[in-house]
Write a protein that holds these residues in place. Structure first.
Motif, PDB file in Angstrom:
ATOM      1  N   ILE A  89       1.867  11.342  -1.569  1.00  0.00           N
ATOM      2  CA  ILE A  89       3.026  12.219  -1.371  1.00  0.00           C
ATOM      3  C   ILE A  89       3.437  12.880  -2.681  1.00  0.00           C
ATOM      4  O   ILE A  89       3.761  14.062  -2.721  1.00  0.00           O
ATOM      5  CB  ILE A  89       4.192  11.432  -0.744  1.00  0.00           C
ATOM      6  CG1 ILE A  89       3.748  10.962   0.651  1.00  0.00           C
ATOM      7  CG2 ILE A  89       5.443  12.307  -0.646  1.00  0.00           C
ATOM      8  CD1 ILE A  89       4.736  10.074   1.343  1.00  0.00           C
ATOM      9  N   SER A  90       3.403  12.130  -3.790  1.00  0.00           N
ATOM     10  CA  SER A  90       3.776  12.737  -5.081  1.00  0.00           C
ATOM     11  C   SER A  90       2.842  13.901  -5.387  1.00  0.00           C
ATOM     12  O   SER A  90       3.256  14.928  -5.921  1.00  0.00           O
ATOM     13  CB  SER A  90       3.773  11.689  -6.200  1.00  0.00           C
ATOM     14  OG  SER A  90       2.482  11.476  -6.691  1.00  0.00           O
ATOM     15  N   SER A  91       1.593  13.774  -4.995  1.00  0.00           N
ATOM     16  CA  SER A  91       0.605  14.811  -5.259  1.00  0.00           C
ATOM     17  C   SER A  91       0.763  16.005  -4.305  1.00  0.00           C
ATOM     18  O   SER A  91       0.726  17.161  -4.738  1.00  0.00           O
ATOM     19  CB  SER A  91      -0.780  14.178  -5.118  1.00  0.00           C
ATOM     20  OG  SER A  91      -1.759  14.980  -5.683  1.00  0.00           O
ATOM     21  N   PHE A  92       0.953  15.722  -3.012  1.00  0.00           N
ATOM     22  CA  PHE A  92       1.207  16.818  -2.052  1.00  0.00           C
ATOM     23  C   PHE A  92       2.444  17.608  -2.495  1.00  0.00           C
ATOM     24  O   PHE A  92       2.439  18.844  -2.491  1.00  0.00           O
ATOM     25  CB  PHE A  92       1.446  16.263  -0.635  1.00  0.00           C
ATOM     26  CG  PHE A  92       0.180  15.964   0.149  1.00  0.00           C
ATOM     27  CD1 PHE A  92      -0.721  16.980   0.444  1.00  0.00           C
ATOM     28  CD2 PHE A  92      -0.102  14.683   0.614  1.00  0.00           C
ATOM     29  CE1 PHE A  92      -1.890  16.723   1.175  1.00  0.00           C
ATOM     30  CE2 PHE A  92      -1.261  14.407   1.339  1.00  0.00           C
ATOM     31  CZ  PHE A  92      -2.150  15.432   1.616  1.00  0.00           C
ATOM     32  N   ILE A 118       0.835  -1.202   0.000  1.00  0.00           N
ATOM     33  CA  ILE A 118       0.000   0.000   0.000  1.00  0.00           C
ATOM     34  C   ILE A 118       0.878   1.264   0.000  1.00  0.00           C
ATOM     35  O   ILE A 118       0.459   2.321  -0.485  1.00  0.00           O
ATOM     36  CB  ILE A 118      -1.000  -0.029   1.192  1.00  0.00           C
ATOM     37  CG1 ILE A 118      -2.253   0.787   0.864  1.00  0.00           C
ATOM     38  CG2 ILE A 118      -0.377   0.475   2.489  1.00  0.00           C
ATOM     39  CD1 ILE A 118      -3.196   0.165  -0.081  1.00  0.00           C
ATOM     40  N   TYR A 156       3.441   1.705  -1.880  1.00  0.00           N
ATOM     41  CA  TYR A 156       3.682   2.022  -3.293  1.00  0.00           C
ATOM     42  C   TYR A 156       2.411   2.457  -4.012  1.00  0.00           C
ATOM     43  O   TYR A 156       2.401   3.422  -4.747  1.00  0.00           O
ATOM     44  CB  TYR A 156       4.284   0.804  -4.013  1.00  0.00           C
ATOM     45  CG  TYR A 156       5.753   0.657  -3.703  1.00  0.00           C
ATOM     46  CD1 TYR A 156       6.696   1.380  -4.423  1.00  0.00           C
ATOM     47  CD2 TYR A 156       6.187  -0.164  -2.664  1.00  0.00           C
ATOM     48  CE1 TYR A 156       8.046   1.278  -4.121  1.00  0.00           C
ATOM     49  CE2 TYR A 156       7.530  -0.264  -2.355  1.00  0.00           C
ATOM     50  CZ  TYR A 156       8.456   0.467  -3.090  1.00  0.00           C
ATOM     51  OH  TYR A 156       9.780   0.379  -2.784  1.00  0.00           O
ATOM     52  N   VAL A 157       1.332   1.716  -3.777  1.00  0.00           N
ATOM     53  CA  VAL A 157       0.157   1.896  -4.625  1.00  0.00           C
ATOM     54  C   VAL A 157      -0.788   2.988  -4.108  1.00  0.00           C
ATOM     55  O   VAL A 157      -1.580   3.532  -4.859  1.00  0.00           O
ATOM     56  CB  VAL A 157      -0.578   0.540  -4.832  1.00  0.00           C
ATOM     57  CG1 VAL A 157      -1.784   0.699  -5.702  1.00  0.00           C
ATOM     58  CG2 VAL A 157       0.362  -0.481  -5.452  1.00  0.00           C
ATOM     59  N   PHE A 188       1.492   8.477   7.442  1.00  0.00           N
ATOM     60  CA  PHE A 188       2.887   8.634   7.025  1.00  0.00           C
ATOM     61  C   PHE A 188       3.830   8.282   8.163  1.00  0.00           C
ATOM     62  O   PHE A 188       4.925   7.773   7.944  1.00  0.00           O
ATOM     63  CB  PHE A 188       3.149  10.069   6.546  1.00  0.00           C
ATOM     64  CG  PHE A 188       2.414  10.434   5.288  1.00  0.00           C
ATOM     65  CD1 PHE A 188       1.975   9.455   4.401  1.00  0.00           C
ATOM     66  CD2 PHE A 188       2.149  11.762   4.971  1.00  0.00           C
ATOM     67  CE1 PHE A 188       1.286   9.781   3.234  1.00  0.00           C
ATOM     68  CE2 PHE A 188       1.467  12.106   3.805  1.00  0.00           C
ATOM     69  CZ  PHE A 188       1.026  11.106   2.934  1.00  0.00           C
ATOM     70  N   LEU A 208       2.379   6.472  -1.675  1.00  0.00           N
ATOM     71  CA  LEU A 208       3.308   7.208  -2.541  1.00  0.00           C
ATOM     72  C   LEU A 208       2.571   8.198  -3.448  1.00  0.00           C
ATOM     73  O   LEU A 208       3.028   9.326  -3.648  1.00  0.00           O
ATOM     74  CB  LEU A 208       4.140   6.221  -3.383  1.00  0.00           C
ATOM     75  CG  LEU A 208       5.146   6.838  -4.340  1.00  0.00           C
ATOM     76  CD1 LEU A 208       6.167   7.711  -3.617  1.00  0.00           C
ATOM     77  CD2 LEU A 208       5.881   5.742  -5.136  1.00  0.00           C
ATOM     78  N   SER A 209       1.425   7.794  -4.001  1.00  0.00           N
ATOM     79  CA  SER A 209       0.702   8.748  -4.881  1.00  0.00           C
ATOM     80  C   SER A 209       0.253   9.972  -4.100  1.00  0.00           C
ATOM     81  O   SER A 209       0.219  11.071  -4.650  1.00  0.00           O
ATOM     82  CB  SER A 209      -0.525   8.164  -5.581  1.00  0.00           C
ATOM     83  OG  SER A 209      -0.826   6.875  -5.243  1.00  0.00           O
ATOM     84  N   TYR A 234      11.094   6.371  -5.950  1.00  0.00           N
ATOM     85  CA  TYR A 234      10.437   7.404  -6.780  1.00  0.00           C
ATOM     86  C   TYR A 234      11.405   8.555  -7.081  1.00  0.00           C
ATOM     87  O   TYR A 234      11.534   9.003  -8.223  1.00  0.00           O
ATOM     88  CB  TYR A 234       9.189   7.910  -6.053  1.00  0.00           C
ATOM     89  CG  TYR A 234       8.363   8.919  -6.814  1.00  0.00           C
ATOM     90  CD1 TYR A 234       7.900   8.650  -8.097  1.00  0.00           C
ATOM     91  CD2 TYR A 234       8.021  10.141  -6.241  1.00  0.00           C
ATOM     92  CE1 TYR A 234       7.130   9.571  -8.791  1.00  0.00           C
ATOM     93  CE2 TYR A 234       7.245  11.066  -6.921  1.00  0.00           C
ATOM     94  CZ  TYR A 234       6.802  10.773  -8.199  1.00  0.00           C
ATOM     95  OH  TYR A 234       6.039  11.694  -8.879  1.00  0.00           O
ATOM     96  N   ALA A 266       9.679   3.543  -0.627  1.00  0.00           N
ATOM     97  CA  ALA A 266       8.962   3.865  -1.865  1.00  0.00           C
ATOM     98  C   ALA A 266       9.395   5.234  -2.395  1.00  0.00           C
ATOM     99  O   ALA A 266       9.605   5.417  -3.598  1.00  0.00           O
ATOM    100  CB  ALA A 266       7.453   3.838  -1.624  1.00  0.00           C
ATOM    101  N   LEU A 267       9.554   6.194  -1.484  1.00  0.00           N
ATOM    102  CA  LEU A 267       9.974   7.539  -1.880  1.00  0.00           C
ATOM    103  C   LEU A 267      11.387   7.527  -2.460  1.00  0.00           C
ATOM    104  O   LEU A 267      11.675   8.233  -3.430  1.00  0.00           O
ATOM    105  CB  LEU A 267       9.935   8.479  -0.674  1.00  0.00           C
ATOM    106  CG  LEU A 267       8.681   9.327  -0.556  1.00  0.00           C
ATOM    107  CD1 LEU A 267       8.694  10.104   0.754  1.00  0.00           C
ATOM    108  CD2 LEU A 267       8.584  10.312  -1.736  1.00  0.00           C
ATOM    109  N   ILE A 297       7.148   3.705   3.370  1.00  0.00           N
ATOM    110  CA  ILE A 297       6.977   4.892   2.537  1.00  0.00           C
ATOM    111  C   ILE A 297       8.341   5.487   2.186  1.00  0.00           C
ATOM    112  O   ILE A 297       8.573   5.929   1.061  1.00  0.00           O
ATOM    113  CB  ILE A 297       6.083   5.931   3.253  1.00  0.00           C
ATOM    114  CG1 ILE A 297       4.659   5.383   3.395  1.00  0.00           C
ATOM    115  CG2 ILE A 297       6.055   7.247   2.483  1.00  0.00           C
ATOM    116  CD1 ILE A 297       3.728   6.266   4.201  1.00  0.00           C
ATOM    117  N   SER A 298       9.244   5.459   3.134  1.00  0.00           N
ATOM    118  CA  SER A 298      10.580   5.997   2.885  1.00  0.00           C
ATOM    119  C   SER A 298      11.251   5.209   1.756  1.00  0.00           C
ATOM    120  O   SER A 298      11.889   5.786   0.865  1.00  0.00           O
ATOM    121  CB  SER A 298      11.402   5.917   4.172  1.00  0.00           C
ATOM    122  OG  SER A 298      12.653   6.500   3.983  1.00  0.00           O
TER     123      SER A 298
END
Lengths: 288, 288
Positions: free
Chosen positions: A187-190, A178, A180-181, A232, A184-185, A246, A242-243, A239-240
């Protein structure tokens, strides 16, 4: 059936409305530490009555925690303590490993079913709730082997009635994927929203030049900070990782652009295009 | 009016369909180097006839370049050479500075109007075209002081008839801002798609866990590589700057997460939430 919904926001509220639609005899006991939300939930027909947390949990057949995940950590063992021995406790948290660990050695562990509905919008609060939020979405059941069979079966029946797709996995596995899917989206959006807001001091430029592409990519930047900060924090390790992946991908993309290497840029984008096929599979699943 | 559309894809095709809806007497001359696309455009009613490039341009009243931006660079001076002296040339390219420089010293510079419609979808080809793609969207006119008044006026009339909002700016200014507000979102989305596809080797996990949030954030990763590679090359300098800022923001976010600093993470997300107000302004503008 008396169902106690703790947290009358988007997810808790939508679940309550769906319960009342599918099982009209359901009595929804609403619990919310914010009296304004509780009032709205009554007015919007989300809750039939409002109770204090302890009373709500101890008088229901099914209790749902739909609060931010840090609050759930405190509420989960309390709720198991308070719960009638035949009643069932579920939660809708976005991270599952820590919750399952907290419940692990509780004498009533079997009455708890760890769930994660893959559903949401960028809006929050009782006004954002609607009966069909869960419709056609995925419900992930975690560590079902640790829950009593009757508790799992009731939840299967409830969420199938809402046309949800059911899936089963371990809690650690859930939290990794979760990240990644979903996480992460967000955070990429924020980060996209922050970058554009900081660089484009003159909002008129955003106003004049933003198309549906930008709106779509930045949509999740509108999400509730109060809900996401604890996620987070709790899923920080995954998440770290995944980031890192990314950021590495963006650094590679920047190199390609700095070298004006359109051969390589074409190749990478063609690989990324594969997501169309994967998501089309999801669409297909969801209408079938 | 004879309108020659060069490039019968999503944008060229949608413009042709809108012209036929708003100005039914329009004759659309289609030009496409791909005979299959040309055939489809005839069958779909996008083009009334298909001609070779030279013939199409030299026999029309209005010519539109709707090809990838690298192809436009070659086509723009050729088209101005071929054009009847009273005819008008426009283009729909996503980068404007280099095109305006190429046209700068052409004796027929005044007949050229540099345009960028802020409209598109993640789909491409004639089948993706629809008459209302441009409806309620923004059309950016660049360097209008270098174009003849009649040429600008005709385009104002055409795009207002399609309910577009018109905006005017310099070409260099356009390319800088569009890097942040459009090109960056495409790269953030392509990179997200690549990261998830590479890390989630088992598609079932994406399939089971992707919600509408992921779909929305990754939607632009489905976009046409052939269209975007030349844009990334031509606007490389501005995009590189935007990517630097974005990567920096993600690195900061990762630090916040690594430090489990939810106070700071709340603060950043609340700032990012401002995008809701900015985008709501856009929505409001678009329905007004």
């Amino acid at each position: 059936m008396n169902v106690c919904v703790v947290g009358l926001g988007l997810l808790g509220g939508s679940f309550a409305l769906a319960m009342k639609e599918k099982f009209p005899e359901t009595n929804i006991i609403g619990v919310d530490k914010n009296p304004e939300n509780a009032d709205k939930a009554l007015k919007l027909g989300i809750a039939d009555e409002i109770k204090e947390y302890d009373e709500g949990i101890s008088t229901c057949d099914l209790a749902v925690l739909a609060t931010p995940v840090n609050v759930m950590h405190r509420q989960l063992p309390e709720a198991l303590d308070l719960l009638d021995e035949k009643a069932i406790l579920i939660d809708f948290g976005s991270t599952k490993e820590a919750l399952c660990e907290i419940a692990e050695n509780h004498p009533k562990r079997g009455r708890y079913v760890a769930l994660h509905p893959i559903a949401g919008t960028e809006n929050s609060g009782p006004e954002a709730a609607f009966a069909h939020l869960l419709h056609n979405k995925m419900m992930i059941f975690c560590e079902v082997n640790r829950s009593d069979k009757d508790a799992v079966d009731l939840n299967k029946r409830i969420f199938k009635s809402m046309n949800m797709h059911l899936s089963y996995m371990g809690a650690a596995e859930h939290d990794l994927h979760i990240a990644y899917v979903s996480h992460l989206s967000h955070i990429s959006s924020f980060a996209l929203g922050l970058t554009v807001l900081e660089k484009e001091k003159n909002e008129k430029n955003i106003f004049n030049m933003a198309g549906s592409g930008f709106s779509s990519t930045v949509r999740l930047a509108k999400s509730s900070p109060e809900m996401w900060a604890p996620i987070f924090k709790q899923n920080g390790e995954n998440i770290s990782e995944a980031l890192d992946a990314y950021i590495q991908k963006l650094v590679e993309f920047k190199e390609i652009i700095d070298n004006r290497n359109d051969g390589e840029s074409l190749k990478e984008m063609r690989k990324a295009n594969e997501i169309r096929r994967v998501l089309a599979g999801i669409q297909k699943k969801k209408v079938s």
